[in-house]
Design an enzyme around this catalytic site. Structure first.
Site, PDB file in Angstrom:
ATOM      1  N   ASP A  50       0.790  -1.243   0.000  1.00 56.21           N
ATOM      2  CA  ASP A  50       0.000   0.000   0.000  1.00 56.21           C
ATOM      3  C   ASP A  50       0.826   1.300   0.000  1.00 56.21           C
ATOM      4  O   ASP A  50       1.792   1.420   0.749  1.00 56.21           O
ATOM      5  CB  ASP A  50      -0.876   0.094   1.264  1.00 56.21           C
ATOM      6  CG  ASP A  50      -1.551  -1.203   1.630  1.00 56.21           C
ATOM      7  OD1 ASP A  50      -1.463  -2.177   0.873  1.00 56.21           O
ATOM      8  OD2 ASP A  50      -2.178  -1.230   2.714  1.00 56.21           O
ATOM      9  N   GLU A  70     -10.531  -2.782   4.403  1.00 60.09           N
ATOM     10  CA  GLU A  70      -9.197  -2.241   4.663  1.00 60.09           C
ATOM     11  C   GLU A  70      -9.080  -0.825   4.087  1.00 60.09           C
ATOM     12  O   GLU A  70      -9.877  -0.418   3.242  1.00 60.09           O
ATOM     13  CB  GLU A  70      -8.117  -3.145   4.026  1.00 60.09           C
ATOM     14  CG  GLU A  70      -8.137  -4.568   4.582  1.00 60.09           C
ATOM     15  CD  GLU A  70      -7.008  -5.468   4.061  1.00 60.09           C
ATOM     16  OE1 GLU A  70      -6.422  -6.188   4.870  1.00 60.09           O
ATOM     17  OE2 GLU A  70      -6.732  -5.466   2.855  1.00 60.09           O
TER      18      GLU A  70
END
Ligand code: FRU
Length: 505
Positions: free
Chosen positions: A41, A219
């Site tokens: 990420d 998430e």
């Protein structure tokens, strides 16, 4: 000084791991990738004092997920990145999971060294995680533009005593002069909204969840306000990344449009469960920049070009993982509601060179393109007019037995990417496939396609649909582009192709 000894000196001066060639097979040329080792990420995206910062989930020790820490790079244009040493390393007892960064302009935290006319510093807010035993939100501060970080001694700043409370995204909410945090309770499929006056203690204000949500993880949430194009209205957008269950399978990015009163996000009535930011298989864990240069009102985000179904198995070395191009976000009114649209940032135009254009019917264009070899780092803009054809599209990255197809099915009103013949795909049974998005308008289709050796980002009809896909062609070097139409007579087409310069030279 002789070149050899100069290079030796440079390699001694450059911190370990930062020397790089960026010429390996499948190395993107204008997308961000770490020099080596695993990345997932994007984290802590923020602009401050002339620099865009990108932090990212990084394993400094290997080419698979593990030892999560924050890697770091800076840029003046969101395209040319300079690698900096690891910003926030894994600590004894916990890893550093995803999170965000803010600029504490008025030193609300008291953690900034106040200087002449400047009270500000950078604060990172992230999840301290012992795997799945506990996950809490910590902060760290930097008084030297992100170069060095110190963890706040009063951590954690938010703790629900849960094993899956993570991915804090924090922003300043001016109407109530406070910080707002959104974070997920992943396994409960909910976003928790918290607030704080000083970033040092966050209090829960509300929760956001939706009915009938399948069992999976939520998430990397995000929450921001945007104007609705062509009106005076403003709406809030709640981003939720979900794992698994995306349209193309595995991980993907959902969003909700609604209102936010500083404590609670409420999705607009009629917003159903099926708003997806991207219909390709490889766009996940998005984050928007928390600050932009003064006067720049854009809301820009990027995501990780991968999918948790195979992120660890992608065949690249010595690094793994790439970030998407930065994309501007807007809200547009459609008959059935307000929708999020994405467009490539204008800075990308500065990388274009060697522009080739072709227009006319398919055979005219194809005979022109037959004699044109194209760079695998390219931007292809096209207007497709299917006429009566059942299918129309482009065969890309075409060379000896391989190609990736971007096509429109006018009967089903879909746009799809077929990567079943794109190259190496045996590393995961989830990789090969065809992935489609619904199209509102299938009579004249505008495409803006960013190809970078190993990725395609396809913006359709001014960002109304986006598909992001990774491919691993076995062929190297230049490629050919061909247009096709089947099941009817297509109209006139136009294509523009630009080579995209490397940002790593
Ligand atoms: C999303 C994610 C986050 C977590 C991070 C760990 O890809 O699973 O929820 O914070 O990756 O690396």
């Amino acid at each position: 000084m002789k070149r050899a000894s100069f290079l030796l000196l440079i390699s001694l001066l450059v911190p370990h791991g930062l020397a790089q060639s960026y010429e390996e097979r499948w190395r993107p040329q204008y997308h961000f990738t770490p020099a080596k080792n695993f990345m997932n990420d994007p984290n802590g995206l923020v602009y401050y004092k002339g620099e865009y910062h990108m932090f990212y989930q990084h394993n400094p020790q290997g080419n698979r997920w593990g030892h999560m820490s924050w890697g770091h790079a800076v840029s003046t244009d969101m395209l040319h990145w300079k690698h900096l040493p690891l910003a926030i390393p894994e600590q004894p007892g916990y890893m550093i999971y995803s999170g965000s960064a803010v600029i504490d302009w008025n030193n609300t935290s008291g953690l900034c060294n106040e200087g002449q006319g400047d009270r500000s510093c950078m604060i990172a807010i992230f999840t301290a995680a012992t795997g799945d035993t506990w996950q809490r939100q910590h902060i760290a501060y930097s008084n030297d533009r992100g170069r060095t970080w110190t963890e706040y001694e009063g951590n954690p700043v938010a703790d629900l005593k849960l094993p899956n409370f993570r991915d804090p995204k924090v922003f300043w909410y001016e109407p109530q002069k406070k910080w707002v945090m959104v974070a997920v309770v992943a396994e409960d499929r909910k976003v928790v909204v918290l607030d704080s006056k000083d970033l040092k203690k966050f209090v829960v204000r509300s929760e956001f969840s939706v009915p009938n949500e399948p069992k999976r993880q939520w998430e990397c949430p995000d929450l921001f306000e945007l104007p609705v194009e062509g009106s005076n209205e403003r709406k809030w957008v709640m981003i939720v990344n979900i794992n698994p269950g995306a349209p193309a399978g595995g991980t993907g990015t959902k969003y909700y449009v609604g209102d936010f009163d500083g404590e609670r996000f409420k999705a607009s009535a009629g917003i159903d469960n099926t708003l997806w930011a991207d219909f390709g298989k490889d766009f996940y864990a998005t984050q928007t920049f928390a600050e932009m240069p003064e006067g720049d009102t854009r809301r820009v985000w990027l995501g990780w070009i991968s999918n948790w179904q195979y992120a660890n198995d992608e065949p690249t070395a010595p690094w793994k993982g790439m970030q998407s191009i930065p994309r501007g976000l807007k809200l547009r009114q459609y008959a059935d509601g307000v929708r999020l649209v994405q467009s490539p940032i204008r800075e990308l135009a500065s990388l274009e060179s060697q522009i080739v254009t072709a227009s006319g019917n398919l055979s005219t264009i194809n005979s022109e393109l037959r004699s044109t070899t194209l760079s695998r780092s390219a931007r292809v803009t096209a207007t497709l007019r299917p006429g009566t054809a059942a299918q129309i599209g482009l065969s890309l990255l075409k060379s000896a037995g391989e190609n990736t197809v971007v096509g429109v099915n006018t009967r089903k009103k879909t746009i799809y990417v077929d990567r079943t013949g794109s190259g190496q795909d045996g590393f995961s049974k989830h990789f090969a496939g065809t992935h489609a998005a619904p199209l509102e308008n299938a009579t004249e289709i505008k495409l803006d396609i960013f190809i970078d050796q190993t990725s395609l980002e396809i913006f359709v009809n001014d960002g109304e649909r986006v598909l992001t896909e990774r491919v691993f062609p076995l062929q190297q070097g230049d490629f050919k582009l061909e247009l096709f139409a089947t099941g009817g007579k297509a109209g006139n087409q136009s294509v523009r192709i630009a080579r995209m310069k490397s940002v790593w030279e």
